[in-house]
Motif scaffolding. Structure first.
Motif, PDB file in Angstrom:
ATOM      1  N   ARG A 232       0.837  -1.189   0.000  1.00 45.85           N
ATOM      2  CA  ARG A 232       0.000   0.000   0.000  1.00 45.85           C
ATOM      3  C   ARG A 232       0.875   1.243   0.000  1.00 45.85           C
ATOM      4  NH1 ARG A 232       0.343  -3.126   4.388  1.00 45.85           N
ATOM      5  NH2 ARG A 232       0.616  -2.185   6.468  1.00 45.85           N
ATOM      6  N   ILE A 233       0.273   2.376  -0.416  1.00 44.50           N
ATOM      7  CA  ILE A 233       0.995   3.641  -0.505  1.00 44.50           C
ATOM      8  C   ILE A 233       0.192   4.700   0.252  1.00 44.50           C
ATOM      9  CG2 ILE A 233       1.986   5.376  -2.039  1.00 44.50           C
ATOM     10  CD1 ILE A 233       1.972   3.297  -4.268  1.00 44.50           C
ATOM     11  N   GLN A 234       0.855   5.417   1.125  1.00 43.79           N
ATOM     12  CA  GLN A 234       0.180   6.473   1.879  1.00 43.79           C
ATOM     13  C   GLN A 234      -0.567   7.425   0.946  1.00 43.79           C
ATOM     14  OE1 GLN A 234       3.344   8.396   4.102  1.00 43.79           O
ATOM     15  NE2 GLN A 234       2.543   7.683   6.048  1.00 43.79           N
ATOM     16  N   GLY A 235      -1.864   7.599   1.188  1.00 41.40           N
ATOM     17  CA  GLY A 235      -2.625   8.643   0.527  1.00 41.40           C
ATOM     18  C   GLY A 235      -2.891   8.440  -0.955  1.00 41.40           C
ATOM     19  N   HIS A 236      -2.560   7.291  -1.515  1.00 41.13           N
ATOM     20  CA  HIS A 236      -2.690   7.107  -2.955  1.00 41.13           C
ATOM     21  C   HIS A 236      -3.456   5.821  -3.279  1.00 41.13           C
ATOM     22  CE1 HIS A 236       0.610   9.988  -2.750  1.00 41.13           C
ATOM     23  NE2 HIS A 236       0.381  10.263  -4.022  1.00 41.13           N
ATOM     24  N   LYS A 237      -4.341   5.930  -4.245  1.00 39.82           N
ATOM     25  CA  LYS A 237      -5.020   4.764  -4.793  1.00 39.82           C
ATOM     26  C   LYS A 237      -4.127   4.094  -5.827  1.00 39.82           C
ATOM     27  CE  LYS A 237      -9.287   5.334  -2.972  1.00 39.82           C
ATOM     28  NZ  LYS A 237     -10.024   4.306  -2.203  1.00 39.82           N
ATOM     29  N   ASN A 251      -9.867  -1.514 -11.670  1.00 38.49           N
ATOM     30  CA  ASN A 251     -10.432  -1.091 -10.397  1.00 38.49           C
ATOM     31  C   ASN A 251      -9.359  -0.431  -9.538  1.00 38.49           C
ATOM     32  OD1 ASN A 251     -13.042  -2.186 -10.921  1.00 38.49           O
ATOM     33  ND2 ASN A 251     -12.263  -4.223 -10.407  1.00 38.49           N
ATOM     34  N   ASP A 252      -9.790   0.463  -8.645  1.00 35.68           N
ATOM     35  CA  ASP A 252      -8.886   1.134  -7.717  1.00 35.68           C
ATOM     36  C   ASP A 252      -8.819   0.369  -6.404  1.00 35.68           C
ATOM     37  OD1 ASP A 252      -8.288   3.207  -9.463  1.00 35.68           O
ATOM     38  OD2 ASP A 252      -9.958   4.449  -8.786  1.00 35.68           O
ATOM     39  N   TYR A 253      -7.631   0.291  -5.829  1.00 31.84           N
ATOM     40  CA  TYR A 253      -7.413  -0.416  -4.568  1.00 31.84           C
ATOM     41  C   TYR A 253      -6.571   0.440  -3.618  1.00 31.84           C
ATOM     42  CZ  TYR A 253      -9.020  -4.499  -7.180  1.00 31.84           C
ATOM     43  OH  TYR A 253      -9.765  -5.372  -7.932  1.00 31.84           O
ATOM     44  N   ASP A 254      -6.920   0.384  -2.324  1.00 27.54           N
ATOM     45  CA  ASP A 254      -6.099   1.033  -1.300  1.00 27.54           C
ATOM     46  C   ASP A 254      -4.882   0.184  -0.970  1.00 27.54           C
ATOM     47  OD1 ASP A 254      -7.768   3.322  -0.852  1.00 27.54           O
ATOM     48  OD2 ASP A 254      -9.149   2.023   0.245  1.00 27.54           O
ATOM     49  N   ALA A 312      -2.861  -2.466   7.476  1.00 30.05           N
ATOM     50  CA  ALA A 312      -3.086  -3.636   6.629  1.00 30.05           C
ATOM     51  C   ALA A 312      -4.456  -4.229   6.920  1.00 30.05           C
ATOM     52  CB  ALA A 312      -2.002  -4.680   6.882  1.00 30.05           C
ATOM     53  N   PRO A 313      -5.070  -4.899   5.963  1.00 34.00           N
ATOM     54  CA  PRO A 313      -6.324  -5.603   6.224  1.00 34.00           C
ATOM     55  C   PRO A 313      -6.100  -6.759   7.193  1.00 34.00           C
ATOM     56  CG  PRO A 313      -5.476  -6.164   4.065  1.00 34.00           C
ATOM     57  CD  PRO A 313      -4.604  -5.071   4.578  1.00 34.00           C
ATOM     58  N   VAL A 314      -7.194  -7.272   7.737  1.00 32.02           N
ATOM     59  CA  VAL A 314      -7.123  -8.363   8.714  1.00 32.02           C
ATOM     60  C   VAL A 314      -7.899  -9.566   8.177  1.00 32.02           C
ATOM     61  CG1 VAL A 314      -7.693  -9.073  11.075  1.00 32.02           C
ATOM     62  CG2 VAL A 314      -6.937  -6.722  10.625  1.00 32.02           C
ATOM     63  N   GLY A 315      -7.310 -10.762   8.342  1.00 29.51           N
ATOM     64  CA  GLY A 315      -8.011 -11.985   7.972  1.00 29.51           C
ATOM     65  C   GLY A 315      -7.905 -12.305   6.495  1.00 29.51           C
TER      66      GLY A 315
END
Length: 551
Positions: A232-237, A251-254, A312-315
């Protein structure tokens, strides 16, 4: 497409460039493989360098180019490089794994010659011998579209390679000794981005620079050993545009979960305040999260990144749902992965189903891994050479593995694992993971359609849940804990091809097999002859080459 800056880098890496008047151009490289010392996690350790670089040089090519790389092995042990994701149509001789090639002896050289035929996309290369990959020797490999073939997005301002991986501070030799003695490697010591580990609040130099308002392509590859990494990147899609050689719906992803062996290409626009930002790569599905950062800078900025990192996401349910959002872009102009037109894969009858269940057992006091109760072991004579010289029966047996695993597998048979698959048949392969850990599997020589991934055990009734329209054509698929994943493909590329766990500990300890795809015609229309510079070893050493194929 890449602009003058990238072209300059490319030319510097090429020792000689010869453009032929007819046919596809040739590009020549000389790579020197040596040991060196680096401190990726702040501790000096031995690493493997290519032309003095860690990671190795970025290999920049275009569809159908002829790539000729003279590799000098200056290590103290045999060495091979493999080109993950390149299909080597009719040419498994160049795949660079121990089932097809004799390793390059220490102090000698070997010249690879391959062509990314009808391919585009983001890939990487790495050492396939022993545990050399744990010390480096890997690098980015990109295949650009030819100028006459449009891509489904505007040309980016620049094109960056982002290699992310877990890392151990012990040498590949020490780690190999651990596995050979029956010990496990345990959790990694850290995570790297392009061979470096950053620190929040540190004085790290930017890895990448962007001009305000411009859009850049980032090719993100997990070149690690066992860990899924979230990027992931701070502040950027991140707009996902390509995955392992296939254009995808944008598609855009965080953040993106990048499993071992996988590559994503994303577009990132510099549309935020002109300062520095952190890229973050962190492990997923481990008991303890390990992470690192790298700096992405806006041109001219001296403002340090915020210390508040995106979480980060969980699971793994989140990860599964993200995987299901990936769709092939059917309207994009690009090289298709299957010449016989099997991108209409949903209308083709399945001729064979192979279910591969991961197996773990103790053999002679040491842990081994395998598929369906068979744990592969490499042979002194590469499998492909034994087959080509018609000496297979002296080296291995075909089909010791069954298409369906036994109801309960408690023991492992340790022997070469080679599966015969009939040329040009359309096959369904199901990977079943009966463990609590994350798995990732790769197939050399092909792209396949990853049509489904679900919890539980696979049954034929599960086919009703397959994506038979726009599943992404790719070469690596993840399998979640106590789950299964299904792939479909036409075995139309003659040769000997490796199916393997991308968890390198498991692969080294037997969780791999080879697929022999033989053309009954023995014709150059289906497979190239053995290259004249091929190293011969084992029982074929010193033998004259068999009668070559003709058209």
């Amino acid at each position: 497409m890449q602009g003058g800056k990238l072209l300059t880098v490319f030319v510097c890496l090429v020792s000689t460039v010869a453009l032929v008047n007819a046919g596809d151009p040739y590009f020549y490289y000389t790579w020197n493989v040596t040991y060196g010392t680096a401190s990726p996690l702040g501790i000096p350790q031995q690493v493997i360098l290519i032309n003095g670089q860690f990671p190795g040089p970025n290999l920049n090519s275009t569809s159908n180019n002829n790539v000729v790389i003279n590799v000098f092995n200056n290590l103290d042990e045999p060495f091979l490089l493999t080109w993950s994701g390149l299909q080597h149509r009719k040419n498994s001789w160049q795949d660079g794994v121990t089932g097809t090639s004799c390793p390059i002896p220490a102090g000698t050289n070997y010249t690879y010659h391959f062509q990314p035929k009808d391919q585009i996309g983001s890939y990487f290369y790495y050492p396939s011998t022993a545990l050399h990959r744990f010390s480096g020797g890997f690098g980015g490999l990109r295949v650009n579209s030819r100028l006459l073939i449009p891509v489904p997005y505007a040309d980016p301002e620049d094109d960056y390679t982002v290699l992310i991986n877990d890392w151990y501070t012990k040498s590949h030799t020490a780690l190999k000794n651990f596995l050979d003695s029956g010990r496990t490697l345990g959790s990694p010591d850290g995570v790297l981005i392009n061979g470096k580990s950053g620190k929040v609040g540190g004085q790290d130099k930017p890895l990448f620079t962007m001009k305000p308002g411009k859009t850049y392509k980032y090719r993100i590859c997990n070149v690690g050993f066992k860990s899924t990494l979230n990027f992931r990147i701070q502040g950027h899609k991140m707009k996902l545009v390509e995955m392992e050689g296939s254009h995808v719906l944008q598609n855009d992803y965080d953040s993106l979960d990048v499993h071992v062996g996988q590559c994503f290409a994303v577009l990132v626009t510099a549309d935020q305040a002109a300062k520095n930002y952190y890229m973050v790569a962190s492990t997923r599905f481990l008991k303890k999260e390990v992470s690192t950062v790298g700096v992405m800078s806006y041109e001219g900025s001296t403002v340090q990144p915020s210390s508040e990192l995106p979480k980060a996401p969980v699971g793994w349910a989140w990860s599964l749902n993200q995987y299901r959002s990936f769709r092939w872009n059917l309207t994009a102009s690009a090289a298709r992965p299957n010449p016989q037109g099997s991108y209409h894969y949903g209308k083709i009858n399945i001729t064979r189903t192979i279910k591969l269940a991961n197996t773990k057992s103790v053999v002679n006091g040491k842990v081994r891994f395998g598929f369906n109760g068979v744990s592969h072991v490499d042979t002194e004579t590469p499998l492909k050479l034994a087959e080509y010289f018609e000496m297979s029966e002296k080296v291995f047996k075909y089909n010791v593995i069954k298409d369906e695993p036994a109801a309960k597998v408690t023991t492992l048979t340790v022997e070469p694992n080679v599966l015969n698959i009939t040329f040009r048949t359309f096959v369904e392969i199901v990977f079943e993971n009966h463990e609590k850990s994350m798995q990732s599997f790769h197939l050399d020589g092909y792209s396949f359609f990853a049509v489904a991934s679900e919890p539980g055990r696979w049954t034929p009734e599960k086919r009703k849940n397959y994506n038979l329209l726009d599943a992404v054509s790719r070469h690596t698929v993840q399998v979640y804990p106590n789950s299964w994943s299904a792939i479909l493909l036409t075995f139309d590329n003659a040769g000997m091809w490796n199916i393997r766990s991308e968890n390198w500990e498991r692969r080294y300890l037997g969780q791999q097999l080879y697929v022999s795809v033989l053309s009954p015609e023995k014709s150059l229309r289906d497979e190239y002859n053995i290259p004249l510079n091929t190293n011969l070893c084992g029982i074929v050493k010193g033998l004259p080459l068999p009668t070559p194929y003709t058209i």
